[in-house]
Design a protein around this motif. Sequence first.
Motif, short mmCIF file in Angstrom:
data_model
loop_
_atom_site.label_atom_id
_atom_site.label_comp_id
_atom_site.label_asym_id
_atom_site.label_seq_id
_atom_site.Cartn_x
_atom_site.Cartn_y
_atom_site.Cartn_z
N UNK A 61 0.83 -1.21 0.00
CA UNK A 61 0.00 0.00 0.00
C UNK A 61 0.86 1.25 0.00
N UNK A 62 1.94 1.24 0.76
CA UNK A 62 2.84 2.39 0.81
C UNK A 62 3.53 2.60 -0.54
N UNK A 63 3.96 1.49 -1.16
CA UNK A 63 4.59 1.58 -2.47
C UNK A 63 3.62 2.15 -3.49
N UNK A 64 2.38 1.65 -3.48
CA UNK A 64 1.36 2.16 -4.40
C UNK A 64 1.05 3.62 -4.16
N UNK A 65 1.01 4.01 -2.89
CA UNK A 65 0.72 5.40 -2.55
C UNK A 65 1.77 6.33 -3.14
N UNK A 66 3.04 5.88 -3.11
CA UNK A 66 4.14 6.71 -3.62
C UNK A 66 4.24 6.62 -5.14
N UNK A 67 4.34 5.38 -5.65
CA UNK A 67 4.59 5.21 -7.09
C UNK A 67 3.43 5.68 -7.95
N UNK A 68 2.22 5.52 -7.46
CA UNK A 68 1.06 5.88 -8.27
C UNK A 68 0.35 7.13 -7.74
N UNK A 69 -0.02 7.13 -6.46
CA UNK A 69 -0.76 8.25 -5.90
C UNK A 69 0.01 9.55 -5.95
N UNK A 70 1.19 9.57 -5.36
CA UNK A 70 2.01 10.79 -5.34
C UNK A 70 2.52 11.12 -6.74
N UNK A 71 2.96 10.09 -7.48
CA UNK A 71 3.49 10.34 -8.82
C UNK A 71 2.46 10.98 -9.72
N UNK A 72 1.23 10.44 -9.76
CA UNK A 72 0.19 11.02 -10.59
C UNK A 72 -0.14 12.45 -10.19
N UNK A 73 -0.08 12.72 -8.90
CA UNK A 73 -0.38 14.08 -8.43
C UNK A 73 0.59 15.09 -9.05
N UNK A 74 1.85 14.71 -9.13
CA UNK A 74 2.85 15.56 -9.80
C UNK A 74 2.65 15.54 -11.32
N UNK A 75 2.54 14.34 -11.85
CA UNK A 75 2.54 14.12 -13.29
C UNK A 75 1.42 14.87 -14.01
N UNK A 76 0.20 14.76 -13.52
CA UNK A 76 -0.92 15.41 -14.20
C UNK A 76 -0.79 16.94 -14.17
N UNK A 77 -0.28 17.47 -13.08
CA UNK A 77 -0.15 18.92 -12.99
C UNK A 77 0.99 19.47 -13.85
N UNK A 78 1.93 18.61 -14.22
CA UNK A 78 3.05 19.08 -15.04
C UNK A 78 2.57 19.52 -16.42
N UNK A 79 1.47 18.94 -16.91
CA UNK A 79 0.96 19.31 -18.23
C UNK A 79 0.35 20.71 -18.25
N UNK A 80 0.13 21.28 -17.08
CA UNK A 80 -0.38 22.65 -17.02
C UNK A 80 0.73 23.66 -17.30
N UNK A 81 1.98 23.22 -17.20
CA UNK A 81 3.13 24.10 -17.38
C UNK A 81 3.99 23.74 -18.58
N UNK A 82 3.86 22.50 -19.07
CA UNK A 82 4.75 22.01 -20.12
C UNK A 82 3.96 21.39 -21.26
N UNK A 83 4.56 21.35 -22.43
CA UNK A 83 3.98 20.61 -23.55
C UNK A 83 4.27 19.12 -23.37
N UNK A 84 3.62 18.29 -24.18
CA UNK A 84 3.85 16.85 -24.08
C UNK A 84 5.33 16.49 -24.29
N UNK A 85 5.99 17.00 -25.35
CA UNK A 85 7.40 16.67 -25.53
C UNK A 85 8.27 17.14 -24.36
N UNK A 86 7.94 18.28 -23.75
CA UNK A 86 8.72 18.79 -22.62
C UNK A 86 8.56 17.87 -21.41
#
Length: 283
Positions: A61-86
């Motif tokens: 559960x801890x691994x999933x929380x970090x690898x998926x939960x936390x990662x997606x939280x960062x990942x999805x918001x990055x598209x608000x500042x960067x293009x797909x190639x960036x």
Amino acid sequence: MQYLFAVTLLWAFSFSLIGVYLAGQVDAWFSVLIRIALATLIFLPFLKHKQTPKPLALKLMLIGAIQLGVMYSFYYHSFLFLTVPEVLLFTVMTPLYITLLNDVLNRRFNPRFFIVALIAVIGAITIRYENLNSDFIIGLLIVQGANISFAVGQVTYKRLMNNNQLDDKAVFGWFFIGALIIATICYALFGNSNKLPTTFTQWGILIYLGLVASGLGYFMWNKGATLVNVGALAVMNNLLIPAGIIINVLIWNRDADIVRLSIGAAIMLGALLVNQMLNKKVN
């Protein structure tokens, strides 16, 4: 290795689908929640909670929380500042995070894995470098948060499952449950109910990303991670970059330097060959 190659092709579409159809249009926290919730539903029927030791379930559960939960939280918001190639370009540091984290856990420095990861990073950087927009620093930092979270999850899952003789699919539900807890809390705190999907296309993409890209994709990727050494795992992380850019160019007509893309991809494939050669010498 076939697991990792298959998921690389699968995930190559995800970057563009998110960047073109969801980013800035659908609340990022809602996208993360729906994607993880759907993935969780796939593995709940296989979950054997009575046969899973509680310490192992908590670690998954801890691994999933970090690898998926936390990662997606960062990942999805990055598209608000960067293009797909960036976004793709800024993931080049993931291999180094993987190898260095593995070395820290082993309490030693392994130059072989570091060299292979460094070659992969050089290949990825070769693909695309140009003047980036004014938000690039914020975007860069956000993507690095995603990279570190993804690396931590991969390395710890690999080490955990290599030490436990269990059927992956019988325990993988715990991985998604941990991620779902994080996603639910984040949406409750930060979600915007006024930016929910409004078209069949957006809902269809979210369903595809949840059931296929996340549900099957993360299971196959983490399963593949347990079957290869850390050097190969590091290189495969960067093969996502040329694959994602190729899909972006072919379908959505984004500008890209085909020559540099080809050279970078060739360097990363060369890193795979170097890893295999060094691995044979060690063995």
